[in-house]
Design an enzyme around this catalytic site. Structure first.
Site, short mmCIF file in Angstrom:
data_model
loop_
_atom_site.label_atom_id
_atom_site.label_comp_id
_atom_site.label_asym_id
_atom_site.label_seq_id
_atom_site.Cartn_x
_atom_site.Cartn_y
_atom_site.Cartn_z
N GLY A 19 0.83 -1.22 0.00
CA GLY A 19 0.00 0.00 0.00
C GLY A 19 0.85 1.26 0.00
N GLU A 32 -7.02 -0.28 1.62
CA GLU A 32 -7.46 -1.17 2.71
C GLU A 32 -6.35 -2.16 2.95
OE1 GLU A 32 -11.38 -2.81 2.66
OE2 GLU A 32 -11.87 -1.41 1.08
N GLU A 75 1.66 -8.99 11.24
CA GLU A 75 0.49 -9.69 10.72
C GLU A 75 0.96 -11.05 10.19
OE1 GLU A 75 -1.27 -8.35 7.00
OE2 GLU A 75 -3.26 -8.64 7.86
#
Ligand code: NAD
Length: 507
Positions: A249, A266, A400
């Site tokens: 991103g 997102e 993550e």
């Protein structure tokens, strides 16, 4: 852990289920074309399809087609009621082809087929009806308070949008932005993940069948670094809607900034799931299992950092671990499978490296998993994993992991939970389990995340904004974020009667 029977070979599976590969995918049995992406069935590690990579000339052509459809085609000028009717046709066709779409998605992602059928495809159909309804009711604003002018604010479509989507839930994720983008009159080019382009390709065939005019929607396949980047950098593109990892991103935003494209991002998540003494523990266990293990744990909004208050921690951890050990890991095409293999090898290897960290670093206590699932001769099967640690700063609590891998921390009280929950670069979602209203209300106020789920696993109201605080994203899906991304506001000022104007240059 209960294992399912050995999965079928992929070519038998395709034949038995009569699965048709959408164009331009070709059936293959060997991984040997450097100009194409070979898709590998994660349950058996067999190659089964090959999808050609787009080149720069393909990207240029797609952008020219999209611009032509936007400038000269009927779509953006079509009355909202007609566009809305076509979107409803799409929804009807998605429902008609539900089985086919679900099978394609499971083939390329290994999301258990029951989840593809019962959650992903229905939501994909709903995304189109949702935006059909939205454009039917879209209204502008007007102001009459200034002198004798009427100021009217309307919204125009922006132009050519590029959507770049990930592999973890291809249909739901691509269709939400796609439905918004076309409903609002734009031309859209989708670049699906190179690991999972098939269901999106088939969906776009259905859009054409539903009556979406030619070139209003196109699919460009290929890797992110080539096809994706070429689209984001292309001067003929006006909007970039991206769903994917945070580092990607950042690169996309930098590329898009060079020509000041609108961006909606997102991104990743590492959502805290706080369980207080005042919770209904049985419900919290059910919800927390769904929160981390649905979709093979490969979900941006997974409740991957459990924090449980001391008095109930022993009970929660022992019951949660027992249920995790009982999860049915296996063939994604079996109806009772709860966790399929990881979607592709590089991702599986990344999880195994995190598992190794949990095993060798004694600041972690492994309750179960942290290894490949046993009993499989091939396939990227990862054992559902529960690891406890004291420190929220531990690597496995900060990064993550994007798999069936949860960390658990014991917390002193709600304040401790809120502090740890917010001590992370991400801010996509948080979960709180408690029957004490003041605690819930305080958690709701203090947690720095775009969505707070109270006493429930994930659920969406499409009207409500969805997106992230901090490094989980920029902008929101839903209302009004989708409308803001895919339209430009236009103000028109009209005198309501001829007004006296100063006469410059007159004597
Ligand atoms: P990724 O960032 O590796 O890839 C996503 C897409 O971007 C792919 O189509 C890829 O080809 C493309 N891409 C990669 N580099 C690019 C570049 N430089 N320019 C243009 N395109 C590029 O992510 P992934 O592994 O496919 O998906 C997993 C990630 O997505 C996780 O971090 C997850 O949290 C996130 N995700 C977020 C949401 C959300 O709603 N916030 C939803 C689903 C997934």
């Amino acid at each position: 852990m209960i294992k399912n029977q050995k999965p079928s070979g992929v070519h038998d599976l395709i034949a038995a289920n009569n699965i048709r590969l959408p164009k331009p995918a070709l059936s293959v049995s060997a991984d040997n074309n450097p100009n194409a992406q070979t898709l590998i069935y994660a349950a058996t590690e067999e190659p089964f399809a090959s999808v050609p990579h787009a080149r720069q000339t393909d990207v240029d052509q797609a952008v020219a087609n999209a611009r032509g459809a936007f400038e000269d085609g009927p779509w953006r000028k079509m009355p909202a009621a007609e566009r809305s009717a076509i979107l409803r046709n799409v929804s009807t066709l998605v429902k008609k082809h539900a089985e086919e779409l679900a099978l394609l998605q499971t083939l390329e992602t290994s999301i258990p087929v029951q989840q593809s059928k019962s959650m992903h495809v229905p939501r994909t159909a709903e995304n189109f009806t949702f935006f059909a309804d939205i454009i039917s009711g879209l209204a502008g604003e007007s102001y009459e308070q200034t002198g004798r002018y009427l100021a009217v604010v309307t919204r125009d479509p922006v132009g050519v949008g590029v959507l770049i989507s990930p592999w973890n839930a291809p249909l739901v994720l691509a269709s939400m932005k796609l439905a918004a983008g076309i409903a609002l009159g734009n031309s859209i080019i989708i670049k699906p993940s190179e690991y999972a382009p098939l269901a999106v390709l088939r969906l776009c065939e259905l859009l054409e069948e539903a009556g979406v005019p030619r070139h209003v929607v196109q699919v460009v396949c290929g890797t992110g670094i080539e096809a994706g980047r070429a689209l984001v950098q292309h001067p003929g593109v006006d909007i970039v809607g991206f769903i994917g990892g945070t580092e990607t991103g950042k690169n996309i935003m930098a590329d898009a900034a060079r020509s000041l494209k609108k961006v909606g991002l997102e991104l990743g998540g590492k959502s805290a799931n706080i369980i207080l003494n005042s919770a209904d523990i049985e419900r919290a266990i059910d919800g927390s299992l769904l929160g981390i293990f649905a979709g093979n744990g490969e979900q941006c909004l997974a409740g991957s950092r459990i924090m449980v208050e001391n008095d109930v921690a022993d009970e929660f951890i022992s019951k949660f671990t027992a249920r995790t050990k009982a999860l049915r890991v296996g063939d994604p095409f079996q109806d009772d499978t709860e966790i399929g293999p990881m979607a592709f090898k590089a991702h599986f290897d990344r999880l195994l490296a995190f598992a190794e960290t949990a095993q060798v670093d004694n600041s972690y206590k492994v309750h179960t998993g942290a290894q490949a699932a046993s009993g499989f001769d091939s396939g990227y099967y990862f054992a559902p994993t529960v690891v406890e640690t004291d420190s929220n700063q531990a690597e496995l609590c900060q990064k993550e992991l994007f798999g069936p891998f949860v960390t658990i921390q014991r917390i002193k009280d709600l304040d401790d939970g809120i502090k740890r929950a917010n001590d992370n670069d991400f801010g996509l979602a948080s979960y709180i389990w408690s029957n004490d209203l003041p605690s819930v209300m305080r958690a709701r106020r203090e947690l720095r995340a775009g969505t707070i789920w109270v006493n429930t696993p994930m659920t969406r109201d499409l009207r409500a904004p969805f997106g992230g605080f901090k490094q989980s994203g920029i902008g929101r899906d839903g209302l009004p974020g989708s409308i803001e991304l895919f339209t430009e506001e236009k103000t028109t000022l009209i005198p309501q009667e001829p007004l006296l104007l100063p006469k410059l240059g007159s004597s």
